[in-house]
Design an enzyme around this catalytic site. Sequence first.
Site, short mmCIF file in Angstrom:
data_model
loop_
_atom_site.label_atom_id
_atom_site.label_comp_id
_atom_site.label_asym_id
_atom_site.label_seq_id
_atom_site.Cartn_x
_atom_site.Cartn_y
_atom_site.Cartn_z
CG ASN A 258 -2.01 0.97 1.31
OD1 ASN A 258 -2.40 1.59 0.44
ND2 ASN A 258 -2.03 1.43 2.62
CG HIS A 294 -4.61 9.94 0.92
ND1 HIS A 294 -5.71 10.08 2.03
CD2 HIS A 294 -3.61 9.21 1.54
CE1 HIS A 294 -5.82 9.28 2.79
NE2 HIS A 294 -4.31 8.65 2.90
CD GLU A 322 -4.69 4.90 3.68
OE1 GLU A 322 -4.49 6.54 3.36
OE2 GLU A 322 -3.85 3.83 3.60
CG ASP A 324 -8.43 11.67 1.72
OD1 ASP A 324 -7.63 12.49 1.05
OD2 ASP A 324 -8.74 11.56 2.83
#
Length: 402
Positions: A258, A294, A322, A324
């Site tokens: 990741n 992100h 993850e 956003d």
Amino acid sequence: MVGAATHLLFGAALLATAVHAQSPVWGQCGGIGWTGATTCATGSVCTFSNAYYSQCIPGSGPPPTNPTTPTNPPPTTAPPPPGQTGSGLNTLAKAKGKTYFGSATDNGELSDAPYLAILSNNKEFGQLTPGNSMKWDATERSRGVFSFAGGETIVKLAEANGQFVRGHTLVWHSQLPTWVSNGGFNAATLTTIIQNHVTALVTNWKGRILHWDVVNEIFNDDGTFRSSVFYNTLGEEFVSIAFRAARAADPAAKLYINDYNTDGTGAKSTALANLVRKLKAAGVPIDGIGIQAHLIVGNVQGSFATNLAQFAALGVDVAITELDIRMTMPSTASLLSRQADDYRTIVNACVSVPRCVGITIWDYTDKYSWIPSVFSGQGAGLPWDQNFSKKPAYASIAAALA
């Protein structure tokens, strides 16, 4: 903080007191404790989200007639009240052939009942990621002494809701207890420490974790290996050590590497692809690549879909782990619209790649976002605002999954 434009957008719904007034598009129209308007402006439908919240979502058909507000939260398996529709992002994702649409969460916010009600809706979220409670400093603060309580709370919550869990994360340079980072161990001892830690966590949750982020953020942006206690002592071999230990502890769990800034093509993505290719050639058990994503409004990489496809071509699954998309505050209608477009781009990219198995937003509401504490003056990166209202980004995600 929600910007002035957003307050104007939602303000009428929040302040309405007349039963027969109409909420505007994206305004609230029902839920436990709601005393405002229960009908929607033309072109939108009062859509059930959870026991605490219904919202005017653009769509065809008339608004519901005299919707009722339940006095107690319904069980998660209950159908939405008559006249209130909404598939939910996880339902839509599964219909597109994906395994889940999920959210990160953390233990502290689980005491927030309205938050928990939305998080527990498995039509919206089919997977949870513990944000911090499975990391090394939370699980093995002293050598050989393990604590699984925080992670177990989230695993049990997901199981009760019929949701998958992504374990996060086994080996990472950050959030390490000082006994690891400053231990001065030789290669043989550090190898044993990694094996013991990975084995303990994966064995503890054996059969209950869908994916593990086995190693996390191991590259610099220029594609070189990050300096860490693991790399400095063992070289890149620490990656193989961790993956082999994880596979031995739970052969059924899918094992991921990741990292961030791997959403587009470039030096870091190339280094990640080269490592995965090398690991697979050596027989190291790696199943997937996690792309954190992100991102910043207006700066989504045009090569995102191409990059996903290139990773998948290595013979591994890919997941957006993850997600956003932050903006400079205050938020405005224009920024929210651009954010919605960016979310649509990301989701479309995953939809276009069969081996992109799922998308996880890094918590679902701005109320609990990590962004403002790390990026000064930035925020509003998630599809729900701090009051649990769905933003335009939600509709764009749903449209991309429809």
